[in-house]
Design a protein around this motif. Structure first.
Motif, PDB file in Angstrom:
ATOM      1  N   ILE A 171       0.239  -0.311   1.040  1.00 19.33           N
ATOM      2  CA  ILE A 171       0.560  -0.540   2.451  1.00 19.33           C
ATOM      3  C   ILE A 171      -0.708  -0.416   3.281  1.00 19.33           C
ATOM      4  N   SER A 188       7.867   5.882   5.922  1.00 22.92           N
ATOM      5  CA  SER A 188       7.852   5.689   4.478  1.00 22.92           C
ATOM      6  C   SER A 188       8.920   6.513   3.782  1.00 22.92           C
ATOM      7  N   ASP A 232       4.961  -0.512  -5.719  1.00 21.32           N
ATOM      8  CA  ASP A 232       5.713   0.576  -5.060  1.00 21.32           C
ATOM      9  C   ASP A 232       4.808   1.693  -4.547  1.00 21.32           C
ATOM     10  N   ASP A 237      13.800   1.049  -0.556  1.00 19.35           N
ATOM     11  CA  ASP A 237      14.110   0.412  -1.835  1.00 19.35           C
ATOM     12  C   ASP A 237      15.610   0.288  -2.077  1.00 19.35           C
ATOM     13  N   THR A 273       9.384   1.359   5.108  1.00 15.81           N
ATOM     14  CA  THR A 273       9.505   1.105   3.673  1.00 15.81           C
ATOM     15  C   THR A 273      10.898   1.496   3.191  1.00 15.81           C
ATOM     16  N   THR A 328       7.120   6.067  -3.551  1.00 10.98           N
ATOM     17  CA  THR A 328       6.179   5.435  -2.631  1.00 10.98           C
ATOM     18  C   THR A 328       5.041   6.396  -2.316  1.00 10.98           C
ATOM     19  N   ILE A 340       9.205  -3.240   4.598  1.00 13.17           N
ATOM     20  CA  ILE A 340       8.430  -3.260   3.349  1.00 13.17           C
ATOM     21  C   ILE A 340       9.313  -2.742   2.220  1.00 13.17           C
ATOM     22  N   SER A 398      13.566  -7.569   3.829  1.00 18.43           N
ATOM     23  CA  SER A 398      12.195  -7.153   4.140  1.00 18.43           C
ATOM     24  C   SER A 398      11.311  -8.345   4.510  1.00 18.43           C
TER      25      SER A 398
END
Length: 930
Positions: free
Chosen positions: A693, A343, A688, A652, A650, A348, A667, A681
């Motif tokens: 998850i 992650s 977010d 972004d 994960t 997150t 993710i 993804s």
């Protein structure tokens, strides 16, 4: 080693991409290497030559498969080959109805598969869009605005606040430059940039002398030298990594492929054996082949691909309600097998809202409650709220933070937002928690002048009028302490400034991951309206410190604990600093390698020194990775996968794209995520939040359970059908069931009966068990035994009633209709047993899934049409049955249901005894250890 040898710019073999460390060169050296005059830039003629040599400043688009090829690939499956051959030979033998039904089943499966896979990744397109459309350059000695695609190495670009870097740039000049690099490096706050060289081995996030394509100038101005364009930029390298990342099979698809290959050879061997035996007996070749086709059609679970696709699609709908949008259907099942979640930190696992948590003022330390930008919380000591009137130093420290501030705290649609720098926003929120409204403070002490923050001075100062004209200053601890010689005491008087004590406090706060700012004040002269650095260079009164951090989400902490209890390792991979990352990881409760009671954070620099052989061991033991580069994220994911780990990743930013695509399930963040991250993804979180998850993993486990239940339910039917045909061959009797009737059973029951299992509630304790091992077979030995049991029971019921009906003078068509109906009824009874693979149906609630009964009712109605309507009699070769025949069929189904229920009850009780015995042994061992 740095390559610095260059040829004449007139020679098209000039290769600036050979220089790997522009950030470590002096700005003048970089200009000389690219042979360009900083004040004039390139000539248009030279720019044209360089563009011929290097190409346009654009990404190379990724070639994708055509729609036709994608559709044809749906037929590229072993079991589909068998069905297609069976349909073709049926046509040659004149069995047109059988051939049409077989091919229709294949076509339906292929269309569904095509729809599922036709959403091609658009990551490369998104990367191309991330390049700036226009750029301001210096050419021929004058400013020009050109299309960014026309930039070449050696161009001089001019940038200011709000501009996006159009290529990778070596900074030549910079004034108070701050750049948002979060999309590329994962850094949570804007980075201060300067033209001074940095060490050659610095990671991407620490190359302060560089500006990278797709990052944004948030403050200041800069002049830069283009050193890389298009595919040679850092974002271009990410494109290449995304293109090169493997599309991995999921645990389910791997198991189904293995099962399909095994089934293929078994079916071919049996069909060939049947054909050979019957041919040697002197049977008609056409009849013999139809017998082999019947065996193949009966053994192949035609409804499995359709049912799996629909089940996964319904799982998508369930997950959407838990704020997880699935982009690829197979991701639903993969979540259920995930045993590692990598992650990101910011947004997150954390709030993505800087929050003041600790204040030092007047020699006292205070804690600040409340999270994020919502101005709710308290400033307290030992859980007792502080009265500002009792500590003038605290009041002035908070005032300084609110007034020496250019941000704005606003509420919009129930959400509190910051316009401006998040750090300044956190200071205003802290003041609000103490009851200090910024608007009221500004009315009482209006601002007269400002010294803006400059990287050279490391502070900001504001001049305020009012009853007591004052200058407030905030900045780095070093800058403020150097200018201060007194400290404000709680009673408002001035005292000695103990710099050593303050530095020790700063060290402790920084060790906890807090970002620390210092505050000071100075009485100004009456009527003063302007200030400059001369006014603030000395004699300031130190007010205090405010330590802030992006705090962990409460729900994320709970979700991490739940994941770890479920046997899922959670690892933090962030672009933030190691100390901050380790502090947040400890608060969240991550489990990993520790030293001196503290979590160990491995940095990108350290990863560079570790070989591929040693890396998997390190990654397994470590929970926190900080200041990592994009290619290192990809390397970490691959290291985990080398240990057969099912990895969820994960991200972004643009930098997360390769790792997201390489992970078993990528993710992306729906709110802060870039287009690149989303398109690379498999799943997008609409909030977010890490807790989503965990929710998606829970749903994924439920979907996998229900898929397993479906497979355990459907396989005995195929086994029973195949056994019926084989027994008929062994006894040289007439065929008890036609191929087209087998297709009727397999397709209708899969949809009308099997799909009702998708609505089964999740099993109790679903997140208390470890993830499924990636090498664990689809069916355990116990489930294989049950499949064999039910398959044999179906054989006995179907063939027994077939012989009985023939002995009662029924026609062959009637007897075959009885056999077809036996399979439908027994499957309906067995469906109740498959609602749980372990617990008896009475323990899970007879009516907890009403869809099962609706499905059975609709299936019985469809079977009645199969039996009693002339059109279906003509299409499938069926015949009406009388009441006694139907009664015998339902009696056989009841017997099978009873036998399987008793078997499950016995296994359940034995399992409980073994678990109780294991628990007692564990308690005894723990008692002896104590």
């Amino acid at each position: 080693m740095r390559v610095t040898e260059q040829r004449s710019p007139q020679n098209t073999t000039l290769s600036p991409d050979k220089v790997r460390d522009w950030h470590s060169l002096e700005a003048q050296e970089a200009l000389e290497l690219l042979q360009v005059d900083q004040k004039k830039g390139l000539t248009n003629e030279e720019a044209g030559r360089r563009q011929e040599a290097y190409g346009r400043n654009v990404m190379t688009p990724k070639k994708q498969q055509s729609a036709l090829v994608l559709f044809l690939l749906q037929f590229h499956q072993p079991l589909i080959y068998i069905l297609l051959v069976a349909a073709l030979v049926s046509v040659l033998l004149g069995e047109y109805i059988d051939a049409s039904v077989i091919f229709g089943v294949v076509l339906i499966n292929s269309i569904i598969g095509y729809i599922q896979e036709s959403k091609a990744l658009a990551a490369i397109d998104a990367l191309s869009k991330s390049m700036s459309a226009k750029a301001t350059v210096l050419r021929e000695g004058r400013k020009q605005q050109i299309d960014a695609s026309e930039l070449v190495p050696g161009d001089i670009v001019l940038l200011q606040s709000g501009d996006k870097f159009p290529a990778d740039v070596r900074l030549v000049q910079a004034r108070d430059l701050k750049v948002d690099e979060s999309a590329l490096t994962g850094e949570s706050v804007a980075v201060e940039k300067h033209p001074d060289p940095v060490a050659a081995d610095e990671m991407l996030g620490d190359r302060f002398s560089m500006g990278f394509a797709s990052t944004v100038v948030t403050y200041g101005q800069a002049t830069g030298l283009v050193v890389a364009t298009g595919d040679k930029t850092e974002v271009g390298k990410i494109q290449e990594s995304i293109s090169g990342a493997q599309d991995l099979d999921t645990p389910l698809t791997i198991k189904i492929k293995e099962f399909s290959r095994l089934l293929l050879w078994v079916i071919l061997a049996l069909s060939a054996a049947v054909f050979l035996v019957e041919y040697l007996r002197g049977a008609d070749p056409a009849d013999t082949f139809m017998l082999a086709v019947a065996l193949a059609v009966g053994a192949i679970p035609e409804g499995l691909p359709v049912a799996v696709t629909i089940m996964l699609a319904l799982g998508v709908s369930k997950m959407a309600k838990r704020r997880a949008i699935i982009r690829r259907l197979v991701a639903v099942e993969t979540l259920g097998s995930t045993n590692v979640i990598c992650s990101d930190k910011t947004g997150t696992l954390t709030e993505n809202q800087m929050t003041v948590q600790q204040i030092l003022a007047g020699g006292e330390t205070y804690t600040v409650t409340g999270l994020g930008y919502r101005p709710e919380g308290k400033i307290q000591q030992q859980e007792t709220q502080t009265d500002l009137s009792s500590n003038q130093a605290l009041a002035q420290c908070l005032k300084a933070g609110a007034l020496c501030n250019d941000s704005a705290l606003k509420e919009k649609d129930g959400q509190w937002l910051i316009e401006g720098d998040p750090t300044e926003g956190a200071l205003e929120v802290a003041a609000r928690k103490a009851g200090l409204e910024r608007r009221n403070l500004e009315e009482a002490q209006p601002r007269q002048d400002t010294i803006p923050f400059e990287s050279e001075y490391q502070y900001m100062a504001t001049l305020h009028a009012g009853e007591r004209p004052v200058i407030y200053l905030k900045g780095s601890v070093e800058a403020v302490l150097d200018r201060s010689n007194k400290a404000l005491l709680p009673n408002g008087e001035l005292g000695e400034l103990d710099k050593a004590h303050i530095e020790k406090q700063v060290e402790q706060m920084a060790g906890a991951g807090l970002r620390v700012l210092a505050f000071a004040m100075l009485d100004s002269a009456e009527g003063q309206t302007q200030i400059d650095h001369e006014h603030t260079k000395s004699d300031l009164v130190f007010l205090g410190l405010q330590g802030m951090i992006d705090p962990p989400r409460k729900e994320a902490m709970e979700a991490v604990a739940l994941c770890q209890r479920a046997g899922i390792d959670v690892k933090m991979i962030t672009g933030d600093h190691a100390v901050t990352a380790a502090a947040i990881a400890s608060q969240i409760g991550l489990q990993g390698r520790q030293e001196n009671g503290q979590l160990v954070a491995v940095t990108g620099k350290q990863l560079q020194q570790i070989g591929d052989q040693e890396l998997p061991d390190l990654v397994e033991k470590t929970a926190v990775f900080a200041r990592v580069a994009p290619e290192q994220k990809l390397r970490l994911v691959k290291a985990l996968q080398s240990r057969d780990r099912v990895v969820a990743m994960t991200g972004d930013g643009v930098n997360d794209g390769p790792a997201l695509k390489q992970a078993n399930i990528g993710i992306a963040m729906g709110i802060t995520g870039t287009d690149v991250a989303k398109d690379a993804s498999d799943m997008v979180l609409t909030d977010d939040n890490f807790s989503s998850i965990e929710g998606a993993v829970e749903e994924g486990r439920g979907v996998f359970d229900n898929l397993t239940k479906f497979i355990v339910w459907t396989l005995p039917t195929n086994l029973g059908e195949a056994l019926v045909v084989l027994l008929a061959v062994a006894l040289s009797s007439q065929l008890p069931i036609k191929p087209v009737q087998l297709l009727w059973i397999n397709m209708t029951t899969s949809v009308l009966l099997g799909l009702t299992l998708v609505f089964e509630p999740k099993e109790p304790g679903i997140m208390d068990r470890p993830p499924r091992a990636s090498n664990q077979p689809l069916l355990t030995p116990k489930l294989i035994m049950r499949t064999l049991l039910v398959g044999v029971l179906m054989l006995i019921a179907a063939y027994g009633l077939f012989l009985y009906e023939l002995n009662q003078s029924a026609t062959l068509v009637e007897a075959q209709t009885v056999v077809t109906t036996v399979f439908v009824v027994v499957e309906s009874y067995y469906l109740l047993n498959c609602r749980s693979l372990v617990r008896p149906v009475g323990q899970i609630g007879w009516f907890s899934n009403m869809w099962v009964y609706y499905g059975i009712g609709i299936m019985f109605l469809a079977q009645a049409l199969f039996i009693y309507t002339p059109f279906m009699n003509m299409l499938f070769g069926s015949s009406p049955l009388d009441a006694m025949q139907v009664l015998r069929i339902f009696g056989a189904g009841a017997v099978v249901f009873t036998i399987v229920s008793v078997e499950k009850q016995i296994r359940f009780r034995l399992g409980n005894k073994r678990r109780a015995a294991a628990q007692r042994k564990k308690q005894l061992r723990e008692g002896e250890a104590q």
